[in-house]
Write a protein that holds these residues in place. Structure first.
Motif, PDB file in Angstrom:
ATOM      1  N   LYS A 152       0.821  -1.204   0.000  1.00  0.00           N
ATOM      2  CA  LYS A 152       0.000   0.000   0.000  1.00  0.00           C
ATOM      3  C   LYS A 152       0.859   1.260   0.000  1.00  0.00           C
ATOM      4  N   GLY A 153       1.829   1.336   0.904  1.00  0.00           N
ATOM      5  CA  GLY A 153       2.663   2.528   1.003  1.00  0.00           C
ATOM      6  C   GLY A 153       3.556   2.745  -0.203  1.00  0.00           C
ATOM      7  N   LEU A 154       4.110   1.661  -0.739  1.00  0.00           N
ATOM      8  CA  LEU A 154       4.987   1.793  -1.899  1.00  0.00           C
ATOM      9  C   LEU A 154       4.193   2.130  -3.159  1.00  0.00           C
ATOM     10  N   LEU A 155       2.996   1.534  -3.314  1.00  0.00           N
ATOM     11  CA  LEU A 155       2.202   1.834  -4.502  1.00  0.00           C
ATOM     12  C   LEU A 155       1.783   3.299  -4.527  1.00  0.00           C
ATOM     13  N   LEU A 156       1.379   3.841  -3.394  1.00  0.00           N
ATOM     14  CA  LEU A 156       1.015   5.260  -3.353  1.00  0.00           C
ATOM     15  C   LEU A 156       2.230   6.145  -3.661  1.00  0.00           C
ATOM     16  N   SER A 157       3.399   5.734  -3.208  1.00  0.00           N
ATOM     17  CA  SER A 157       4.616   6.486  -3.537  1.00  0.00           C
ATOM     18  C   SER A 157       4.907   6.419  -5.031  1.00  0.00           C
ATOM     19  N   CYS A 158       4.689   5.255  -5.630  1.00  0.00           N
ATOM     20  CA  CYS A 158       4.932   5.107  -7.066  1.00  0.00           C
ATOM     21  C   CYS A 158       3.982   5.973  -7.878  1.00  0.00           C
ATOM     22  N   ILE A 159       2.699   5.952  -7.503  1.00  0.00           N
ATOM     23  CA  ILE A 159       1.703   6.726  -8.227  1.00  0.00           C
ATOM     24  C   ILE A 159       2.023   8.216  -8.164  1.00  0.00           C
ATOM     25  N   ARG A 160       2.588   8.659  -7.047  1.00  0.00           N
ATOM     26  CA  ARG A 160       2.871  10.081  -6.848  1.00  0.00           C
ATOM     27  C   ARG A 160       4.315  10.464  -7.158  1.00  0.00           C
ATOM     28  N   ASP A 161       5.106   9.515  -7.616  1.00  0.00           N
ATOM     29  CA  ASP A 161       6.504   9.793  -7.949  1.00  0.00           C
ATOM     30  C   ASP A 161       6.589  10.487  -9.311  1.00  0.00           C
ATOM     31  N   PRO A 162       7.533  11.409  -9.480  1.00  0.00           N
ATOM     32  CA  PRO A 162       7.645  12.129 -10.762  1.00  0.00           C
ATOM     33  C   PRO A 162       8.382  11.362 -11.846  1.00  0.00           C
ATOM     34  N   ASN A 163       8.365  10.042 -11.783  1.00  0.00           N
ATOM     35  CA  ASN A 163       8.992   9.202 -12.794  1.00  0.00           C
ATOM     36  C   ASN A 163       8.052   8.051 -13.140  1.00  0.00           C
ATOM     37  N   PRO A 164       8.104   7.541 -14.362  1.00  0.00           N
ATOM     38  CA  PRO A 164       7.337   6.329 -14.673  1.00  0.00           C
ATOM     39  C   PRO A 164       7.869   5.152 -13.856  1.00  0.00           C
ATOM     40  N   VAL A 165       6.958   4.327 -13.361  1.00  0.00           N
ATOM     41  CA  VAL A 165       7.325   3.233 -12.469  1.00  0.00           C
ATOM     42  C   VAL A 165       6.669   1.943 -12.939  1.00  0.00           C
ATOM     43  N   VAL A 166       7.424   0.848 -12.888  1.00  0.00           N
ATOM     44  CA  VAL A 166       6.863  -0.487 -13.066  1.00  0.00           C
ATOM     45  C   VAL A 166       6.772  -1.117 -11.680  1.00  0.00           C
ATOM     46  N   PHE A 167       5.565  -1.454 -11.274  1.00  0.00           N
ATOM     47  CA  PHE A 167       5.285  -1.947  -9.929  1.00  0.00           C
ATOM     48  C   PHE A 167       4.842  -3.404 -10.030  1.00  0.00           C
ATOM     49  N   PHE A 168       5.744  -4.317  -9.653  1.00  0.00           N
ATOM     50  CA  PHE A 168       5.445  -5.745  -9.720  1.00  0.00           C
ATOM     51  C   PHE A 168       4.867  -6.223  -8.385  1.00  0.00           C
ATOM     52  N   GLU A 169       3.714  -6.896  -8.464  1.00  0.00           N
ATOM     53  CA  GLU A 169       3.031  -7.383  -7.270  1.00  0.00           C
ATOM     54  C   GLU A 169       3.137  -8.906  -7.192  1.00  0.00           C
ATOM     55  N   PRO A 170       3.703  -9.450  -6.116  1.00  0.00           N
ATOM     56  CA  PRO A 170       3.860 -10.907  -6.003  1.00  0.00           C
ATOM     57  C   PRO A 170       2.513 -11.602  -5.845  1.00  0.00           C
ATOM     58  N   LYS A 171       2.021 -12.202  -6.920  1.00  0.00           N
ATOM     59  CA  LYS A 171       0.668 -12.765  -6.915  1.00  0.00           C
ATOM     60  C   LYS A 171       0.520 -13.899  -5.901  1.00  0.00           C
ATOM     61  N   TRP A 172       1.630 -14.567  -5.582  1.00  0.00           N
ATOM     62  CA  TRP A 172       1.600 -15.628  -4.579  1.00  0.00           C
ATOM     63  C   TRP A 172       1.068 -15.108  -3.242  1.00  0.00           C
ATOM     64  N   LEU A 173       1.309 -13.831  -2.968  1.00  0.00           N
ATOM     65  CA  LEU A 173       0.973 -13.254  -1.667  1.00  0.00           C
ATOM     66  C   LEU A 173      -0.362 -12.522  -1.649  1.00  0.00           C
ATOM     67  N   TYR A 174      -1.054 -12.424  -2.773  1.00  0.00           N
ATOM     68  CA  TYR A 174      -2.290 -11.642  -2.819  1.00  0.00           C
ATOM     69  C   TYR A 174      -3.233 -11.995  -1.670  1.00  0.00           C
ATOM     70  N   ARG A 175      -3.434 -13.271  -1.426  1.00  0.00           N
ATOM     71  CA  ARG A 175      -4.309 -13.700  -0.338  1.00  0.00           C
ATOM     72  C   ARG A 175      -3.562 -14.349   0.806  1.00  0.00           C
ATOM     73  N   LEU A 176      -2.356 -14.803   0.551  1.00  0.00           N
ATOM     74  CA  LEU A 176      -1.596 -15.514   1.571  1.00  0.00           C
ATOM     75  C   LEU A 176      -1.025 -14.578   2.632  1.00  0.00           C
ATOM     76  N   ALA A 177      -0.534 -13.415   2.214  1.00  0.00           N
ATOM     77  CA  ALA A 177       0.105 -12.476   3.145  1.00  0.00           C
ATOM     78  C   ALA A 177      -0.951 -11.605   3.817  1.00  0.00           C
ATOM     79  N   VAL A 178      -0.958 -11.621   5.138  1.00  0.00           N
ATOM     80  CA  VAL A 178      -1.899 -10.820   5.922  1.00  0.00           C
ATOM     81  C   VAL A 178      -1.135 -10.127   7.039  1.00  0.00           C
ATOM     82  N   GLU A 179      -1.364  -8.831   7.222  1.00  0.00           N
ATOM     83  CA  GLU A 179      -0.738  -8.117   8.334  1.00  0.00           C
ATOM     84  C   GLU A 179      -1.523  -6.849   8.643  1.00  0.00           C
ATOM     85  N   GLU A 180      -1.150  -6.198   9.733  1.00  0.00           N
ATOM     86  CA  GLU A 180      -1.788  -4.944  10.124  1.00  0.00           C
ATOM     87  C   GLU A 180      -1.325  -3.830   9.182  1.00  0.00           C
ATOM     88  N   VAL A 181      -2.287  -3.155   8.583  1.00  0.00           N
ATOM     89  CA  VAL A 181      -1.989  -2.102   7.611  1.00  0.00           C
ATOM     90  C   VAL A 181      -2.694  -0.818   8.037  1.00  0.00           C
TER      91      VAL A 181
END
Length: 372
Positions: A203-232
Motif C-alpha cells: 500500500k505505502g509503496l504503490l502510493l509512492s509510485c503513483i505520486r513519484d515524478p517518474n514512470p514506475v513499473v510496480f510488480f506485485e507478487p501474486k503468490w501473496l495476494y491472499r496468503l500475506a496478511v498483516e496490520e496495515v
C-alpha cells in the motif's frame, strides 16, 4: 495471445538534474501546462490499522489515489469488474467508468495510452494482467516512457505513469503465468522498478509510485495476494522509494531479496539461527535505483552476501548486486557471493519445486558461505 483469454470475461536520481541519472527526476513533476503534478515527500501513517491481505492493500491504495486526485485513472484488461485478482474491486462503482475502465486486450495499447494520458498531466495507473504478458508493451516502456523526459529536454514527461503487474510463482501457473521479468526493466534508465513484500509495504509503496515524478513499473507478487496478511494503516501513507529495509539484523552473513522471496529467506534465516548462524536480511524494495549504501554497510559488517530471487540466475538482478558489492567491498569479503535463484529454463509446472529457490536451498547456501 488469444489462448490465455479463454474463460475470461471480455472488456475492454536521485539527482536534481534529470539528465545526469538517465532521465530520473526527484523534483516535483509538472504537466506541459505547468500544473504541479506529483509530490515527492513521504508521509507517516497514523496508529489506526486493520488486518488485511495484500490484494486488499492494493485495492485501498487505488481507492486513495483516485479519491485524492481527480486526475487519476485506472485502466487495463477487466479492471472494470475488479480484475482477475480483485485488486480493482469497487473502483468503477465508486469513481465511475470514465475513470476506471476496461481496455482492449492489447498490452502495447494499454501502456501507450498511459504514456499519453500521463504526458497530459494525469496520473495513469495501468494494469498488465500478468507480468508474463508485459512483453508486447516492452517497446512502449523502454523506448517511450523511459526516454520521454530525456529526449524532450524536460519539456515533457510521463512521470505520472505507474504500470502494475502481478509477477512471480503462483503454484500452478507454468511458463506463461509465473515469470519474474524484473531484470529486463532494471537495464533501462528512466523508469523505476518497485516490488513489495507484504500488504503494508504494498500500500505505502504503490502510493509512492503513483505520486513519484517518474514512470514506475510496480510488480506485485501474486503468490501473496491472499496468503500475506498483516496490520496495515487505514489512512493515506507513503513509503520511501530507493530505500532498502533491514528487516532482520545479524552479524555472520547478509541476505538480500525482494517480493515473495523475503518470506522464504526469513524461514531460512530462522533455521540458520538454530545452528548458531546470525543472518542479516534486507528487503531491497526498489530495484532501480537501488539502495547500494544499505547493502554495502551490511556486507562490510558481515563479510558475506547471499542474494535470492525467483527469476533465472543468468542475467538476473542478483548478478548486478553481486558485481556492485564486489567493487565496493572486495577487501571485506570473506567468501564468494552466493546466488540462489531460479533455473535457466522456462518456468515449469510439474517441476516447479525443483525450479524455485526454496528454504532448504537458501539454508544450504548460507551454511556453505559461512563455512567457506
Amino acid at each position: 495471445m488469444l489462448m490465455r483469454r479463454i474463460g475470461r470475461s471480455s472488456g475492454a536520481s536521485r539527482s536534481c538534474f534529470f539528465i545526469s541519472r538517465g532521465g530520473f527526476s526527484t523534483t516535483t513533476a509538472t504537466s506541459p501546462d505547468g500544473t504541479t503534478l506529483l509530490p515527492t515527500k513521504t508521509s507517516t501513517p497514523s496508529s489506526s490499522t486493520k488486518s488485511i491481505n495484500l490484494f486488499t492493500a492494493i485495492n485501498q491504495a487505488l481507492h486513495i489515489a483516485l479519491e485524492s486526485d481527480p486526475r487519476s485513472y485506472v485502466f487495463g484488461e477487466d479492471v472494470g469488474f475488479g480484475g482477475v485478482f480483485r485488486c480493482s474491486t469497487g473502483l468503477a462503482d465508486r469513481f465511475g467508468k470514465k475513470r476506471v475502465f476496461n481496455t482492449p486486450l492489447c498490452e502495447q495499447g494499454i501502456v501507450g495510452f498511459g504514456i499519453g494520458l500521463a504526458a497530459m498531466g494525469n496520473r495513469a495507473i495501468a494494469e498488465i494482467q500478468f507480468a508474463d504478458y508485459i512483453y508486447p508493451a516492452f517497446d512502449q516502456i523502454v523506448n517511450e516512457a523511459a526516454k520521454f523526459r530525456y529526449r524532450s529536454g524536460n519539456q515533457f514527461n510521463c512521470g505520472g505513469l505507474t504500470i502494475r503487474a502481478p509477477y512471480g510463482a503462483v503454484g500452478h501457473g507454468g511458463h506463461y503465468h509465473s515469470q519474474s521479468p524484473e531484470a529486463f526493466f532494471c537495464h533501462v534508465p528512466g523508469i523505476k522498478v518497485v516490488i513489495p513484500r507484504s500488504p503494508r509495504e504494498a500500500k505505502g509503496l504503490l502510493l509512492s509510485c503513483i505520486r513519484d515524478p517518474n514512470p514506475v513499473v510496480f510488480f506485485e507478487p501474486k503468490w501473496l495476494y491472499r496468503l500475506a496478511v498483516e496490520e496495515v494503516p487505514e489512512d493515506d501513507y507513503m513509503l520511501p522509494l530507493s530505500q532498502a529495509e533491514v528487516i532482520r539484523e545479524g552479524s555472520d552473513i547478509t541476505l538480500v531479496g525482494w517480493g515473495a522471496q523475503l518470506a522464504v529467506m526469513e524461514q531460512a534465516c530462522a533455521d540458520a539461527e538454530k545452528d548458531g548462524i546470525s543472518c542479516e536480511l534486507i528487503d531491497l524494495r526498489t530495484l532501480i535505483p537501488w539502495d547500494k549504501e544499505t547493502v554495502e554497510a551490511s556486507v562490510k559488517k558481515t563479510g558475506r552476501l547471499l542474494i535470492s530471487h525467483e527469476a533465472p540466475v543468468t542475467g538476473g538482478f542478483a548478478a548486478e548486486i553481486s558485481a556492485s558489492l564486489v567493487e565496493r567491498c572486495f577487501l571485506r569479503l570473506e567468501a564468494p557471493i552466493a546466488r540462489v535463484c531460479g533455473l535457466d529454463t522456462p518456468f515449469p509446472l510439474v517441476f516447479e519445486p525443483f525450479y524455485m529457490p526454496t528454504k532448504n536451498k537458501i539454508l544450504d547456501a548460507i551454511k556453505a558461505t559461512v563455512n567457506y
